[in-house]
Design an enzyme around this catalytic site. Structure first.
Site, PDB file in Angstrom:
ATOM      1  CG  ASP A 113      -3.603 -33.049   5.083  1.00 47.62           C
ATOM      2  OD1 ASP A 113      -3.839 -33.426   6.254  1.00 47.62           O
ATOM      3  OD2 ASP A 113      -4.169 -32.072   4.554  1.00 47.62           O
TER       4      ASP A 113
ATOM      5  CD  GLU B  83      -1.293 -29.929   5.639  1.00 49.90           C
ATOM      6  OE1 GLU B  83      -1.011 -31.134   5.725  1.00 49.90           O
ATOM      7  OE2 GLU B  83      -1.777 -29.421   4.620  1.00 49.90           O
TER       8      GLU B  83
ATOM      9  CE1 TYR C  34      -4.231  -1.023  -0.396  1.00 53.44           C
ATOM     10  CE2 TYR C  34      -3.622  -2.706   1.197  1.00 53.44           C
ATOM     11  CZ  TYR C  34      -4.489  -2.217   0.243  1.00 53.44           C
ATOM     12  OH  TYR C  34      -5.611  -2.912  -0.085  1.00 53.44           O
TER      13      TYR C  34
END
Lengths: 383, 709
Positions: free
Chosen positions: A263, A211, A115
């Site tokens: 996973d 995770e 920004y």
């Protein structure tokens, strides 16, 4: 923007904050970059920057150190090249933005930097940066170009990732215990360098990195960290630099082993790989972040049978999953590890992936009460 | 539709007076005893016969005036002007006089207009005047094969008839054949029942006006309108108009501007006839002159005999009957073009007839055999000197002076033949023309709004401005923040301001569709674009490879004006009002080939233009970023920002120049430009966006072929 920036610089000159040694060094390298442009222009040469390449082609797996290192390859970034002109301009902008931050002794997030620098280019209907996605890689480029770390540029990424366990630390002068900061645990800041954050005491035997926060919450609720005397961390998927640096420091300074519960899919494998060997994109940070001793606990592709899971909790591998798995398999740090090749083969043969949450189908606390304790007891990890 | 026979020697009045009413007195076998409704009175063949009678051509056309282009008051006015001007031009060209035409339209109130058209042509013999202007289907052009504007001999008399029917005023004609001879003045009416002129003045014999000064006074005294002298520069003595004809018709009509208006017609006529001077006085008293841009008359087209391929069986039979030749071979060689003795012999062999067979003894069957034989014999195409094309140069000149644009191209196809009639296609194209909607002034817009009979604003825009489709109309109205269904007549001043602004500011070149100017024998066609072979051929041509966007089944879009001229000894119009060309495969093919020729050149130009534009844009990228880089660098190390910017700019320019120059094998620079061939005008444009950006004063050359990378 240009004028605005100059005005701010002028204003800050009045009350000069004290600069640290690192700041002075960084300022010098930013200035050297700018001087280069002037020199080139004076000699009627087309200005360019040498930006170390952050691609797979420019990383090397260092077998003895066991992490990814950045090679010497650089990309030339030229002002008078159509495809590079804009990023050249953006690099200069980020440089001037960082200079401003350092001089005023302030820090901002990379979003804040976006920004700060975003404005419409004079005489055109074009923005300097279209999105934050435009700005982030430029910041990384500048880090490698100037050989300065992000925090040395007074930038930080947004916070992501939490930690829970009996660890006492001092964060910017405040002492706290990571077990007593609420249900979500201690939120890991993006800058965890020794001068800002120091460890005081701990009562942990190992670190369990999971995770995502669903699984994290499960472990917190079941007070797993108390029972097994461990430190729980999660990184909301791919762990940000703060989490990785934190894990690295915990491992190297407190000598805690790290086990990862991720996973069973290509993305989980790569998260482990990033924690262990470092990422391709930030290869230059590997020496501060990689943890070659990290172990992969699960989920394994054999867990479908080992834990007797229902077929309905499996997720079919998509084409991208298969493609990614084959890519990962060919990374040098996976290539020569037979267990890993077997692991990936099995997953591809299964044709499905498994999320850690799938274990909930057995029992809500199956993962904390049976799965992890069993793996710890067997010492059955992938390395 | 020329009815005006000029002094051509061979024009003998022999048009059929009446159209045969079908089967006069046909008997119906059991007409008497019909058991329909009991109350109904039985009609017998006898009683029917009592009401069966001839229908005169004029009666027929009085009832079917739409066939001649008099369907509504607006069109009636234009058609009248058009017929008169066409006749005048034909007459002048035939007499090898450089045409000068005066068109005066005067409002007489109550939606009535007095239209006077005068030419400097050869004039008309006294005896012929009433027939030409007061009898339908009377003329010199029907029976010959030669390129001319008029064909049938209906137009001007029909216009007169229309005027008479709507206002009751007679047609006034004054004609002068020589400066020394008296002119003739007639006031005519048409007896529609008999298709016969009725002379009203001079006790049924017209008036003679003496030549010279005396005559001018007479004209003034009797208020007969006639332009006596040409316009002359101040101080010089004006030349007297030596000969000519003026026809004045008063009719009910509507004068309007915009598409399909008299203004449009005259402008388009001027484009296609650069040798004509037109003086135009509109009902509001505005005078406008289109001066001629060339003193050369078009090559006089020769008259030709019909080509055997273009003759149908029926015609062949009647030609056989009329022929004065005694033998078949002589008949064939004298009545047709391109039939030599050898060809005639081959035809006869094919038809199994003797070359010396008597023409009077050829029966139906033999005629049929002869007809088939003609079709099967190879006969060379008719000679094409009977048509005189405008020529690529004149086309370009005409289009360039009237239509603004940046690229012009013209092409003339070699002559071709449809059904034995030679014809030739010419096209010219202008690209980059700003739409006329952009140029319209506020006053003109107010006037257009008031005159329009469109019910919605959207319809108004689409129907008034050429090349504006519904898309463009919607965009304009969106910008103006007005509803599409507003009534054009009820707009407030503020709304008109907004509409006007929107029309000027909206980028119309995207939604703009190609503007097609159609011409047949130098006459602009203004109505029925959809039914015309020319428009169809434009639509059926794929313009996409040439850089224009085009949706299926519609005209391509873009700021393009295309002018299509079909010149032929016999233009196949779809109706007597001559608004659209009928679609013969041969014509379609020639049109397509012509479009492809100019399309290729347009494509080349657009490609070049796109490239230059892209390069300009690319270069601008650097120029834009240079400023940012200079600012950022000076922020970091406090060097002089503008100094650095100038230095960088110089580097950029040097780099650009290097990359722009193409080098040949030996390292020398070569200037390579696209070769467009002949008859192309390119108006070099300055790249506006580059100019805006480059404030250093030194501009990077625009005419470059590539950029550096």
């Amino acid at each position: 923007m240009a004028k605005k920036a100059r005005r701010q610089v002028a204003a800050s000159n009045g009350a000069k904050p004290k600069l640290t040694k690192a700041d002075v060094k960084t300022l010098q390298s930013i200035r050297a970059m700018a001087d280069g442009v002037v020199k080139m222009a004076e000699r009627s040469r087309a200005p360019h920057l040498e930006v170390p390449s952050r691609a797979l082609s420019n990383v090397k797996y260092n077998k003895s150190k066991k992490f990814i290192e950045m090679g010497n390859g650089t990309n030339k970034r030229e002002l008078f090249n159509l495809s590079q002109a804009k990023s050249y301009m953006q690099t200069m902008l980020v440089g001037s933005g960082c200079k401003q931050l350092i001089e005023q002794n302030k820090t901002t997030s990379i979003r804040g930097m976006y920004y700060l620098l975003k404005h419409t280019i004079d005489g055109a209907k074009e923005e300097t940066f279209d999105s934050q996605g435009d700005c982030d890689p430029i910041i990384e480029d500048l880090e490698v170009t100037l050989d300065s770390l992000r925090e040395e540029l007074h930038l930080y990424a947004s916070n992501r990732g939490n930690m829970m366990g009996d660890l006492t630390l001092v964060d910017s002068g405040v002492e706290l215990n990571c077990a007593r900061v609420g249900r979500n645990g201690y939120s890991i800041p993006s800058i965890v360098e020794p001068n800002v954050l120091d460890f005081v005491a701990h009562n942990c035997k190992f670190i369990l990195h999971v995770e995502k926060d669903t699984v994290f919450t499960r472990f917190v609720e079941d007070e797993f960290w108390k029972k097994h005397k461990c430190l729980l961390t999660h990184g909301s998927g791919q762990p940000p630099r703060g989490v990785r640096r934190m894990l690295n420091r915990l491992h190297s300074e407190l000598k805690l082993p790290i086990y990862c519960l991720l996973d069973n899919d290509p993305w989980g494998y790569y998260i482990y790989s990033v924690i262990k060997q470092g990422s391709i994109n930030l290869a230059y940070e590997s020496k501060r972040m990689a943890i070659p001793d990290a172990k992969f606990m699960g989920l394994r592709s054999i867990d479908f049978e080992r834990c007797d899971l229902s077929p309905s909790v499996t997720i079919k591998l998509s084409d991208t999953d298969v493609k990614r798995a084959n890519q990962i398999r060919k990374y040098p740090w996976f290539e020569n590890k037979k267990p890993w090749q077997k692991e990936i083969d099995t997953m591809l043969k299964n044709g499905f992936k498994l999320e850690v949450e799938a274990l909930i189908s057995k029992d809500i606390s199956y993962v904390t009460e049976e799965y992890v304790p069993a793996r710890l007891a067997e010492r059955d990890f992938l390395d | 539709m020329a009815t005006r026979s000029t002094k051509t020697r061979n024009s003998t009045p022999r048009a059929n007076d009446e159209v045969e009413a079908s089967e006069n007195g046909a008997e119906s076998k059991n007409g008497a005893s019909r058991n329909g409704t009991p109350k109904r009175k039985a009609v017998t063949a006898e009683s029917m016969a009592a009401s069966q009678r001839d229908i005169s051509v004029s009666e027929f056309f009085a009832k079917n005036r739409h066939l001649l282009g008099f369907d509504n008051p607006r069109k009636a006015l234009l058609t009248t002007v058009k017929e008169a001007v066409d006749n005048s031009l034909d007459a002048c060209e035939e007499a090898s006089i450089l045409p000068e035409i005066w068109v005066h339209i005067e409002s007489t109130g109550n939606n009535r207009y007095k239209i006077g058209i005068q030419d400097n042509g050869p004039g008309i013999m006294k005896k012929q005047i009433p027939l030409i202007f007061g009898k339908l289907l009377y003329g010199s052009k029907f029976h010959r094969l030669r390129m001319s504007r008029g064909q049938q001999g209906i137009g001007i008399s029909a216009a007169g008839m229309y005027g008479m029917l709507t206002t009751g005023k007679p047609v006034k004609i004054i004609s002068k054949i020589s400066i020394r001879k008296p002119s003739h003045y007639y006031e005519l009416q048409i007896d529609t029942k008999k298709n016969r002129p009725e002379i009203l003045n001079g006790k049924g014999d017209g008036e003679d006006i003496p030549p010279g000064e005396k005559g001018h006074n007479y004209l003034e005294k009797h208020e007969i309108e006639w332009v006596t002298h040409y316009d002359a520069p101040d101080g010089e003595k004006a030349d007297e108009v030596r000969s000519g004809t003026r026809v004045t018709i008063e009719l009910e009509g509507r004068f309007h501007r915009g598409r399909g208006s008299v203004d449009d017609y005259l402008e388009q006529t001027a484009i296609a006839n650069p040798h004509v001077t037109l003086h135009y006085l509109d009902p509001e008293g505005n005078k406008k002159t289109y001066p001629r841009s060339t003193d050369k008359l078009p090559v006089e087209p020769k008259e030709i005999k019909p080509h055997p391929y273009g003759v149908e069986l029926g015609r062949l039979v009647s030609m056989l009957k009329e022929s004065q030749a005694t033998t078949l071979s002589a008949f064939l060689t004298t009545s047709f073009s391109r039939v030599t003795n050898a060809v005639a012999r081959r035809i006869c062999e094919e038809a199994k007839l003797s070359t010396r067979a008597s023409t009077t003894r050829i029966g139906r069957q033999q005629a049929d055999a002869l007809y088939q034989a003609i079709q099967n014999t190879k006969i060379s195409n008719p000679s094409t000197d009977c048509i005189s094309p405008i020529g690529e140069e004149c086309l370009l000149k005409g289009l360039y002076t009237v239509v603004p644009g940046e690229f012009f191209v013209a092409a003339t196809r070699p002559p071709s033949v449809y059904r034995g009639n030679p014809f030739q296609i010419e096209v010219a194209l202008a690209f980059g023309a700003a739409n006329e909607a952009k140029k319209v002034t506020r006053e003109a817009l107010v006037q257009l709004l008031n005159e329009s009979d469109a019910r919605t604003l959207r319809q108004f825009i689409v129907t008034t401005f050429d090349g504006l489709g519904p898309d463009a109309a919607d965009r304009i109205l969106k910008v103006a923040e007005m509803g599409t269904r507003l009534s054009p007549g009820k707009l407030k001043a503020k709304d008109i301001d907004r509409l006007h602004d929107a029309m000027r500011n909206v980028n119309l070149s995207e939604g703009q569709s190609m503007q097609v100017l159609r011409y047949a024998n130098r006459v602009p066609l203004q109505f029925q674009p959809a039914g015309c072979a020319i428009t169809q051929a434009v639509i059926n041509t794929n313009w996409r490879p040439y850089g224009l966007s085009q949706s299926r089944g519609s005209l391509p879009s873009g700021p393009v004006t295309i002018m299509v001229h079909m010149a032929s000894v016999w233009v196949p119009f779809t109706s007597e009002s001559k608004e659209a060309v009928a679609s013969y495969p041969e014509i379609q093919k020639e049109l397509r080939l012509a479009f492809q020729t100019i399309g290729r050149k347009l494509g080349m130009y657009l490609n070049r233009r796109k490239k230059v534009k892209q390069e300009g844009e690319r270069r601008n990228v650097f120029l834009r970023y240079l400023g940012e880089v200079a600012t950022a660098v000076s922020d970091i190390n406090e060097v002089d920002r503008d100094g650095l910017y100038d230095q960088l700019l110089k580097v950029a320019q040097r780099k650009t120049a290097e990359a722009d120059a193409k080098f040949d094998k030996r390292g020398r620079r070569v200037e390579k430009d696209t070769d467009f061939g002949d008859n192309v005008i390119i108006v070099e444009q300055e790249s506006p966006d580059l100019k805006a950006d480059d404030d250093s004063g030194e501009s990077i050359p625009v005419k470059s072929q590539r950029t550096f990378l």
